[in-house]
Design a protein around this motif. Structure first.
Motif, PDB file in Angstrom:
ATOM      1  N   ASP A  45     -21.207 -20.936 -27.376  1.00 18.24           N
ATOM      2  CA  ASP A  45     -22.020 -21.566 -26.415  1.00 18.24           C
ATOM      3  C   ASP A  45     -21.062 -21.939 -25.114  1.00 18.24           C
ATOM      4  N   PHE A  70     -21.622 -20.091 -21.989  1.00 18.87           N
ATOM      5  CA  PHE A  70     -22.997 -20.168 -21.321  1.00 18.87           C
ATOM      6  C   PHE A  70     -22.998 -21.785 -20.692  1.00 18.87           C
ATOM      7  N   ILE A  92     -28.269 -28.943 -27.177  1.00 17.26           N
ATOM      8  CA  ILE A  92     -28.415 -27.550 -26.520  1.00 17.26           C
ATOM      9  C   ILE A  92     -29.966 -27.001 -26.500  1.00 17.26           C
ATOM     10  N   GLU A 140     -32.030 -23.923 -25.612  1.00 14.74           N
ATOM     11  CA  GLU A 140     -31.915 -22.217 -25.583  1.00 14.74           C
ATOM     12  C   GLU A 140     -32.983 -21.550 -25.570  1.00 14.74           C
ATOM     13  N   LYS A 141     -33.121 -20.394 -24.936  1.00 11.43           N
ATOM     14  CA  LYS A 141     -34.209 -19.423 -24.943  1.00 11.43           C
ATOM     15  C   LYS A 141     -33.461 -18.298 -25.372  1.00 11.43           C
ATOM     16  N   GLY A 174     -32.343 -17.521 -27.874  1.00 12.89           N
ATOM     17  CA  GLY A 174     -30.850 -17.635 -28.661  1.00 12.89           C
ATOM     18  C   GLY A 174     -29.638 -17.802 -27.671  1.00 12.89           C
ATOM     19  N   ASN A 175     -30.074 -17.948 -26.316  1.00 11.99           N
ATOM     20  CA  ASN A 175     -28.958 -18.290 -25.579  1.00 11.99           C
ATOM     21  C   ASN A 175     -29.170 -19.712 -24.649  1.00 11.99           C
ATOM     22  N   PRO A 176     -28.178 -20.381 -24.579  1.00 11.36           N
ATOM     23  CA  PRO A 176     -28.177 -21.888 -24.197  1.00 11.36           C
ATOM     24  C   PRO A 176     -28.557 -21.817 -22.472  1.00 11.36           C
ATOM     25  N   ILE A 177     -29.475 -22.635 -22.302  1.00 13.88           N
ATOM     26  CA  ILE A 177     -30.188 -22.541 -20.878  1.00 13.88           C
ATOM     27  C   ILE A 177     -29.892 -24.147 -20.227  1.00 13.88           C
ATOM     28  N   PHE A 199     -28.052 -28.130 -21.335  1.00 11.77           N
ATOM     29  CA  PHE A 199     -27.334 -29.206 -22.625  1.00 11.77           C
ATOM     30  C   PHE A 199     -27.198 -30.442 -22.082  1.00 11.77           C
TER      31      PHE A 199
END
Length: 158
Positions: A11, A14, A54, A56-57, A59-62, A64
């Motif tokens: 993370d 990101f 966190i 996430e979209k 599987g990736n953090p967008i 926090f």
């Protein structure tokens, strides 16, 4: 869209990208998130004092939050960061992250959440966000971050 409480090693890059995407933060501030995340991952939430949520979209953090109990206080916490990637702002992600943090703080018997931000015009949406989430403006410290860049302090009571 998913929300989770556990921070992963993957993370960190990101989190930095999220901060950079906003255009709000100086390089020195972006470097701080790497330190806080590393402490959380190395020592855990309790020993590091840094708790992350966190968004996430795919599987990736967008987005926090990072918060923690203020040492030496009975029931006060600092909200260090609440940030959503520029591409996803305005979709309620920040409000969900704030709600998650406040619920978690309440479970830890927290009563006061202290929040600080800048007085620069760029931060007007941030200040409005805090007011809309029923945070109380409590103080302004002149020239705190630099000339004509005051520290604005909000308090959210639980």
């Amino acid at each position: 869209m998913k929300f989770r409480k556990k921070l992963n090693h993957s993370d960190i890059s990101f989190l930095k990208d999220i901060l950079i995407s906003t255009g709000f933060f100086h390089d020195s501030e972006v470097a701080i998130i790497e330190e806080l995340a590393a402490e959380n991952l190395d020592k855990g939430e309790e020993k590091s004092g840094y708790i992350f949520n966190i968004a996430e979209k795919n599987g990736n953090p967008i987005g926090f939050t990072c918060y923690g109990k203020i040492p030496g206080t009975a029931d006060s916490f600092d909200l260090y960061w609440i940030v959503v990637h520029q591409l996803y702002r305005g979709n309620g992600i920040g409000k969900t992250l704030m709600s998650m943090a406040l619920n978690d703080i309440e479970k830890m018997n927290g009563k006061n959440v202290w929040i600080e931000t800048s007085s620069r015009p760029l931060y007007e949406p941030t200040r409005q966000f805090y007011l809309e989430t029923e945070c109380e403006f409590v103080a302004e410290l002149p020239n705190y971050y630099g000339p004509n860049d005051n520290k604005i302090i909000f308090l959210k009571k639980i």
